[in-house]
Design an enzyme around this catalytic site. Sequence first.
Site, PDB file in Angstrom:
ATOM      1  CB  VAL A  59      -1.003   0.026   1.179  1.00 42.83           C
ATOM      2  CG1 VAL A  59      -2.011  -1.088   1.046  1.00 42.83           C
ATOM      3  CG2 VAL A  59      -0.302  -0.007   2.509  1.00 42.83           C
TER       4      VAL A  59
ATOM      5  CG  LEU B  82       5.697   5.635   3.047  1.00 46.22           C
ATOM      6  CD1 LEU B  82       6.702   6.776   3.059  1.00 46.22           C
ATOM      7  CD2 LEU B  82       5.676   4.969   4.403  1.00 46.22           C
ATOM      8  CG  HIS B  83      -1.127   5.370   0.932  1.00 47.23           C
ATOM      9  ND1 HIS B  83      -1.395   6.652   0.525  1.00 47.23           N
ATOM     10  CD2 HIS B  83      -0.508   4.782  -0.113  1.00 47.23           C
ATOM     11  CE1 HIS B  83      -0.967   6.817  -0.714  1.00 47.23           C
ATOM     12  NE2 HIS B  83      -0.419   5.689  -1.122  1.00 47.23           N
ATOM     13  CB  ALA B  84      -3.662   4.638   6.463  1.00 42.20           C
TER      14      ALA B  84
END
Length: 87
Positions: A12, A14-16
């Site tokens: 994913v 560098l998200h959430a």
Amino acid sequence: MISRDVTIKNNVGLHARPATFFIQKANSYKSSIWVEKDDRRVNAKSLLGVLSLGIVKGMTITLLADGTDEAEALDGLAALIDTGFAE
């Protein structure tokens, strides 16, 4: 000031959740730390800054650090990225 290029390996980017782990790690160092992607540079200790770069799997980013523990900071952050954030 030192820098190092790293490639994002987790699915994913560098998200959430991975970005949260990244900034928590960055905040554990005294040095000033930045993330560069293309022509943009943001504070690596800012969640909104890191998220605003839209970093996804396969992208290469540059980590920069300046301070007393700059080498340790880049080593630690690169190691975190290399593990894929345990995903």
